[in-house]
Design a protein around this motif. Structure first.
Motif, PDB file in Angstrom:
ATOM      1  N   LEU A 140      -3.737  -8.550   1.396  1.00  0.00           N
ATOM      2  CA  LEU A 140      -4.156  -9.668   1.385  1.00  0.00           C
ATOM      3  C   LEU A 140      -4.732 -10.253   2.672  1.00  0.00           C
ATOM      4  N   PRO A 141      -4.303  -9.782   3.905  1.00  0.00           N
ATOM      5  CA  PRO A 141      -5.022 -10.273   5.178  1.00  0.00           C
ATOM      6  C   PRO A 141      -6.433  -9.511   5.145  1.00  0.00           C
ATOM      7  N   ALA A 142      -6.494  -8.467   4.570  1.00  0.00           N
ATOM      8  CA  ALA A 142      -7.716  -7.751   4.417  1.00  0.00           C
ATOM      9  C   ALA A 142      -8.780  -8.601   3.718  1.00  0.00           C
ATOM     10  N   ILE A 143      -8.137  -8.823   2.624  1.00  0.00           N
ATOM     11  CA  ILE A 143      -9.123  -9.599   1.743  1.00  0.00           C
ATOM     12  C   ILE A 143      -9.660 -10.890   2.205  1.00  0.00           C
ATOM     13  N   LEU A 144      -8.742 -11.720   3.110  1.00  0.00           N
ATOM     14  CA  LEU A 144      -9.281 -12.813   3.797  1.00  0.00           C
ATOM     15  C   LEU A 144     -10.228 -12.395   5.016  1.00  0.00           C
ATOM     16  N   ALA A 145     -10.011 -11.511   5.637  1.00  0.00           N
ATOM     17  CA  ALA A 145     -10.852 -10.758   6.780  1.00  0.00           C
ATOM     18  C   ALA A 145     -12.194 -10.559   6.056  1.00  0.00           C
ATOM     19  N   GLY A 146     -12.208  -9.756   4.856  1.00  0.00           N
ATOM     20  CA  GLY A 146     -13.485  -9.448   4.312  1.00  0.00           C
ATOM     21  C   GLY A 146     -14.340 -10.618   3.763  1.00  0.00           C
ATOM     22  N   HIS A 147     -13.492 -11.619   3.250  1.00  0.00           N
ATOM     23  CA  HIS A 147     -14.270 -12.870   2.903  1.00  0.00           C
ATOM     24  C   HIS A 147     -15.156 -13.702   3.915  1.00  0.00           C
ATOM     25  N   HIS A 148     -14.336 -13.558   5.139  1.00  0.00           N
ATOM     26  CA  HIS A 148     -14.873 -14.328   6.447  1.00  0.00           C
ATOM     27  C   HIS A 148     -16.076 -13.547   6.775  1.00  0.00           C
ATOM     28  N   VAL A 149     -15.681 -12.167   6.894  1.00  0.00           N
ATOM     29  CA  VAL A 149     -17.247 -11.380   7.575  1.00  0.00           C
ATOM     30  C   VAL A 149     -18.180 -11.551   6.721  1.00  0.00           C
ATOM     31  N   ALA A 150     -17.922 -11.286   5.134  1.00  0.00           N
ATOM     32  CA  ALA A 150     -19.039 -11.161   4.254  1.00  0.00           C
ATOM     33  C   ALA A 150     -19.798 -12.399   4.327  1.00  0.00           C
ATOM     34  N   LEU A 151     -18.950 -13.557   4.571  1.00  0.00           N
ATOM     35  CA  LEU A 151     -19.668 -14.973   4.360  1.00  0.00           C
ATOM     36  C   LEU A 151     -20.443 -15.176   5.740  1.00  0.00           C
ATOM     37  N   VAL A 152     -20.180 -14.704   6.793  1.00  0.00           N
ATOM     38  CA  VAL A 152     -20.997 -14.738   8.077  1.00  0.00           C
ATOM     39  C   VAL A 152     -22.039 -14.102   7.983  1.00  0.00           C
ATOM     40  N   LEU A 153     -21.997 -12.730   7.457  1.00  0.00           N
ATOM     41  CA  LEU A 153     -23.110 -11.778   7.282  1.00  0.00           C
ATOM     42  C   LEU A 153     -24.079 -12.528   6.163  1.00  0.00           C
ATOM     43  N   ALA A 154     -23.577 -13.020   5.115  1.00  0.00           N
ATOM     44  CA  ALA A 154     -24.486 -13.691   4.210  1.00  0.00           C
ATOM     45  C   ALA A 154     -25.076 -14.822   4.846  1.00  0.00           C
TER      46      ALA A 154
END
Length: 163
Positions: free
Chosen positions: A87-101
């Motif tokens: 779960l924390p990895a999912i949240l971190a992945g979402h935020h990182v991918a959003l910034v990269l996008a």
């Protein structure tokens, strides 16, 4: 010079993504360490005690979860433990991918689609890495000796020594 800059940017983004996928399983221990460290600092642990308490809390979180995962036989309990780490990895992945996008994708809908895909991939990576760290029954007595080849050896008889 422009080509070198483009290659270095691609290499930098690649290294950053590799770090995200490699460190995804440590999102929960990092979260626990930050929160416990903040609590320790607020309660007067000081600049030397705070990092010690934070590192100990994060390390204990990871160790306890890995031992619980290794010792549990129930697939549902193992899924819950892996889910808590994912779960924390999912949240971190979402935020990182959003910034990269947001760097190169103008439409907001596509940014969110890429962020959701990043969350799925990073969470799946954390889930997989946790299940790879431990195998069921790894802490059974004698299992480590058998895995290393140090298990019981056959008894040598007089007939086998003479040959």
């Amino acid at each position: 010079m422009l080509a070198l800059g483009l290659l270095l940017n691609i290499a930098g983004i690649g290294v950053f993504c590799w770090l995200i996928f490699t460190l995804a399983v440590y999102a929960l221990p990092f979260f626990v360490a930050i929160n416990v460290g903040s609590w320790a600092f607020d309660s007067g642990a000081g600049l030397l005690g705070t990092p010690l308490v934070a590192v100990a809390a994060g390390g204990m979180t990871l160790a306890i979860a890995q031992m619980a995962f290794a010792m549990s036989r129930s697939p549902s309990l193992r899924a819950v433990i892996a889910g808590v780490f994912a779960l924390p990895a999912i949240l971190a992945g979402h935020h990182v991918a959003l910034v990269l996008a947001q760097i190169g994708v103008p439409p907001l809908a596509w940014q969110e689609i890429f962020a959701c895909l990043g969350a799925i991939f990073v969470g799946g990576t954390a889930w997989t890495r946790l299940t790879i760290f431990t195998e069921p029954g790894a802490l059974e007595p004698g299992r480590a000796r058998r895995a290393l080849g140090d298990g019981p050896h056959p008894v040598l008889t007089a007939a086998t020594r003479e040959r």
